[in-house]
Design a protein around this motif. Structure first.
Motif, mmCIF file in Angstrom:
data_model
loop_
_atom_site.group_PDB
_atom_site.id
_atom_site.type_symbol
_atom_site.label_atom_id
_atom_site.label_comp_id
_atom_site.label_asym_id
_atom_site.label_seq_id
_atom_site.Cartn_x
_atom_site.Cartn_y
_atom_site.Cartn_z
ATOM 1 N N LYS A 58 0.834 -1.207 0.000
ATOM 2 C CA LYS A 58 0.000 0.000 0.000
ATOM 3 C C LYS A 58 0.862 1.248 0.000
ATOM 4 O O LYS A 58 1.949 1.262 0.580
ATOM 5 C CB LYS A 58 -0.943 0.012 1.194
ATOM 6 C CG LYS A 58 -0.258 0.023 2.548
ATOM 7 C CD LYS A 58 -1.294 -0.042 3.672
ATOM 8 C CE LYS A 58 -0.618 -0.028 5.038
ATOM 9 N NZ LYS A 58 -1.609 -0.134 6.137
ATOM 10 N N TYR A 79 -4.945 5.108 -3.349
ATOM 11 C CA TYR A 79 -4.538 3.802 -3.869
ATOM 12 C C TYR A 79 -4.106 4.010 -5.315
ATOM 13 O O TYR A 79 -4.371 5.060 -5.924
ATOM 14 C CB TYR A 79 -5.673 2.788 -3.756
ATOM 15 C CG TYR A 79 -6.925 3.149 -4.520
ATOM 16 C CD1 TYR A 79 -7.147 2.664 -5.814
ATOM 17 C CD2 TYR A 79 -7.893 3.964 -3.942
ATOM 18 C CE1 TYR A 79 -8.303 3.001 -6.515
ATOM 19 C CE2 TYR A 79 -9.043 4.300 -4.632
ATOM 20 C CZ TYR A 79 -9.242 3.819 -5.911
ATOM 21 O OH TYR A 79 -10.382 4.156 -6.602
ATOM 22 N N SER A 90 -4.099 3.232 1.213
ATOM 23 C CA SER A 90 -3.153 3.759 2.207
ATOM 24 C C SER A 90 -3.819 3.836 3.572
ATOM 25 O O SER A 90 -5.044 3.673 3.712
ATOM 26 C CB SER A 90 -2.688 5.151 1.791
ATOM 27 O OG SER A 90 -3.768 6.075 1.898
#
Length: 352
Positions: free
Chosen positions: A4, A72, A86
């Motif tokens: 991520k 993202y 995230s």
């Protein structure tokens, strides 16, 4: 993908209305395109699901921009293969309410390893106070009611050098968690005790006549770049760059001009690249201040005149005499009612 990106705000995630904030979505590969997703807060179609490459500027912001965001990413050739989202990032809109007040419940110079308490308070009934520093994560506490307002005590420590720096606090309400008050005035916290103490001495004797000047010298064998002088009970400090003496030590000479009050002084040493981290304090230096003979004779003359009042004393008044040769005197005296002025005169001779 299990990997991520990380989402951050620059210069801060707390943004006053009308200003802008830059969001940065960082990932191990720069070939990704990112999307911004707003999870909580009022819907804002200007930012929701917006595509960008690493950096995105939001603003000028309004309260509609407040909320929780994640980012993202995906590669343009594989638009259906997404990274994980995230961690959440809160964007706070500040300046909605009047600023609270922040104070240190002990001196703003805290010894390494000790604890400190910062109190945020306001006449507004906030539900939450947030304490922020550039060097540390923010702290949030529920408030308690206090004399028609609200307050919270933040206990921090044992302190390390990372706790040094400027602190501010904000107030907010539960029903508008992304709308905060204006920032309090900052409190500057110094962490002391990381280096050995300097020495402090008086260059022109340890006794000063009232109104005269004296010089205090702060010295150390350590190559400090700055020295700081404090008088106990007075928040202001004096700071001077260090100079190397002919003996090889480092020092700063502080000129105290027109000294009128006795006091106890200490000094500290520091370096410019860590200006909030100081040495241990020097041993205290007490400077007594004595009145000179001219002042004492003038004081006796004034008191003699004050005692020559009309013998018919019908009402007691307390009169304060200020700034006479930079000294303060008080005397209980009685004045006939007929002689008490109805209004204060702008002529200072009336009161002399």
């Amino acid at each position: 993908s299990h990997k991520k990106p990380s989402l951050s705000a620059w210069p801060s995630h707390v943004v006053p209305p009308g200003q802008s904030v830059e969001l940065r979505c960082d990932f191990y590969s720069e070939s990704y395109i990112f999307m911004l997703h707003k999870e909580h807060g009022d819907p804002n179609h200007q930012v929701h699901e917006r595509m960008f490459q690493r950096r995105l500027v939001l603003g000028p912001v309004t309260t509609a921009y407040g909320g929780t965001y994640r980012c993202y990413g995906f590669k343009s050739q594989y638009p259906n293969e997404l990274t994980a989202h995230s961690n959440p990032l809160k964007i706070i809109i500040s300046g909605i309410y009047r600023k609270p007040f922040l104070l240190v419940l002990q001196a703003p110079r805290v010894k390494l390893g000790e604890k400190m308490t910062l109190q945020c308070h306001s006449e507004i009934m906030f539900d939450t106070f947030a304490l922020m520093s550039h060097s540390m994560d923010s702290y949030e506490l529920s408030t308690e009611s206090h004399f028609g307002g609200s307050r919270a005590n933040f206990s921090i420590g044992p302190v390390t050098p990372e706790h040094a720096g400027n602190y501010t606090c904000y107030g907010s309400s539960h029903h508008t968690p992304y709308e905060w008050s204006e920032s309090s005035d900052p409190v500057d916290i110094k962490i002391t005790g990381l280096y050995k103490k300097p020495s402090l001495s008086a260059l022109m004797g340890s006794v000063v006549m009232s109104g005269e000047s004296t010089t205090l010298s702060c010295n150390s064998d350590q190559q400090f770049e700055m020295f700081h002088l404090f008088r106990e009970g007075v928040p202001q400090r004096h700071g001077l760059p260090a100079v190397q003496s002919h003996k090889g030590s480092f020092k700063a000479d502080f000129l105290l001009d027109h000294v009128i009050k006795k006091g106890t002084y200490r000094c500290y040493g520091s370096f410019r690249n860590s200006s909030h981290v100081w040495s241990s304090p020097s041993d205290p230096l007490y400077i007594p201040v004595t009145a000179n003979l001219d002042q004492e004779s003038e004081v006796r003359t004034i008191l003699t005149i004050l005692n020559r009042q009309d013998s018919e004393r019908q009402e007691v008044q307390e009169v304060e005499y200020l700034e006479f040769e930079q000294m303060v005197f008080k005397q209980q005296l009685t004045t006939p009612i007929s002689q008490i002025p109805k209004e204060f005169s702008t002529d200072p001779n009336v009161y002399m």
